[in-house]
Design a protein around this motif. Structure first.
Motif, PDB file in Angstrom:
ATOM      1  N   ILE A 266       0.836  -1.196   0.000  1.00 16.58           N
ATOM      2  CA  ILE A 266       0.000   0.000   0.000  1.00 16.58           C
ATOM      3  C   ILE A 266       0.874   1.251   0.000  1.00 16.58           C
ATOM      4  CG2 ILE A 266      -1.974  -1.032   1.193  1.00 16.58           C
ATOM      5  CD1 ILE A 266      -0.790   0.370   3.776  1.00 16.58           C
ATOM      6  N   ASP A 267       0.279   2.334  -0.422  1.00 12.37           N
ATOM      7  CA  ASP A 267       0.901   3.654  -0.307  1.00 12.37           C
ATOM      8  C   ASP A 267      -0.243   4.602   0.026  1.00 12.37           C
ATOM      9  OD1 ASP A 267       2.272   5.993  -0.455  1.00 12.37           O
ATOM     10  OD2 ASP A 267       3.242   5.573  -2.362  1.00 12.37           O
ATOM     11  N   TRP A 268      -0.476   4.775   1.298  1.00 10.01           N
ATOM     12  CA  TRP A 268      -1.637   5.530   1.757  1.00 10.01           C
ATOM     13  C   TRP A 268      -1.203   6.779   2.505  1.00 10.01           C
ATOM     14  CZ3 TRP A 268      -4.785   0.892   4.220  1.00 10.01           C
ATOM     15  CH2 TRP A 268      -5.294   0.099   3.176  1.00 10.01           C
ATOM     16  N   THR A 269      -1.922   7.848   2.263  1.00 15.36           N
ATOM     17  CA  THR A 269      -1.644   9.113   2.945  1.00 15.36           C
ATOM     18  C   THR A 269      -2.920   9.606   3.609  1.00 15.36           C
ATOM     19  OG1 THR A 269       0.043   9.664   1.327  1.00 15.36           O
ATOM     20  CG2 THR A 269      -0.822  11.481   2.651  1.00 15.36           C
ATOM     21  N   SER A 270      -2.793   9.981   4.859  1.00  8.62           N
ATOM     22  CA  SER A 270      -3.910  10.603   5.568  1.00  8.62           C
ATOM     23  C   SER A 270      -3.577  12.084   5.747  1.00  8.62           C
ATOM     24  CB  SER A 270      -4.103   9.945   6.935  1.00  8.62           C
ATOM     25  OG  SER A 270      -4.871  10.797   7.777  1.00  8.62           O
ATOM     26  N   THR A 271      -4.477  12.934   5.297  1.00 13.78           N
ATOM     27  CA  THR A 271      -4.251  14.378   5.448  1.00 13.78           C
ATOM     28  C   THR A 271      -5.089  14.921   6.613  1.00 13.78           C
ATOM     29  OG1 THR A 271      -5.991  14.781   3.815  1.00 13.78           O
ATOM     30  CG2 THR A 271      -3.724  14.707   3.009  1.00 13.78           C
TER      31      THR A 271
END
Length: 155
Positions: A97-102
């Protein structure tokens, strides 16, 4: 007529080879699309995902990048990944995965992790100690092989 018979036989062998090659290519392309299916996400909320495998198993088999990969064990021996106000990239057999939470609401920060060393970007590459071992082993093997060879030559 014997020549003609030989020719036919040769042709059928060629076909089966091509056919097998085709099956192999199909299998390979399936494999490639499987491994490159890294999931990209960017969300303005906390991202959470659970895995049936233990965090320890996953950590050993994966490479971590990013500044927020919070892993915590669950009661039933699984592992929960939480990403808050940061990015987590995992490459491995359990998560790719490559997940970003802003998500920053109320000053939200990355939640505590059982594996804090994975959360920082400084830990993007594996510890050098782990990388050295196989190379030393290989050099040792090479040296002993040379010694054996030279003793045979000398004898």
């Amino acid at each position: 007529s014997s020549y003609h018979h030989h020719h036919q036989h040769h042709h059928s062998i060629m076909w089966s080879n091509t056919h097998n090659m085709f099956k192999l290519l199909l299998a390979l392309s399936a494999l490639v699309s499987l491994s490159s299916s890294q999931q990209f996400r960017e969300d303005n909320f906390e991202i959470s995902d659970a895995n049936a495998n233990s965090c320890e198993t996953i950590v050993e088999a994966s490479r971590f990048d990013g500044d927020c990969c919070s892993l915590n064990s669950t009661d039933d021996g699984g592992c929960v990944l939480n990403i808050v106000n940061g990015r987590c990239k995992i490459t491995g057999q359990y998560w790719t995965i490559d997940w970003t939470s802003t998500y920053k609401q109320g000053g939200a920060t990355c939640p505590p992790s059982e594996y804090p060393e994975l959360a920082s970007a400084a830990y993007a590459t594996d510890a050098p100690a782990a990388d050295d071992t196989p190379e030393d082993g290989a050099t040792g093997m090479g040296v002993s092989a040379v010694l054996i060879l030279s003793s045979i030559a000398a004898g």
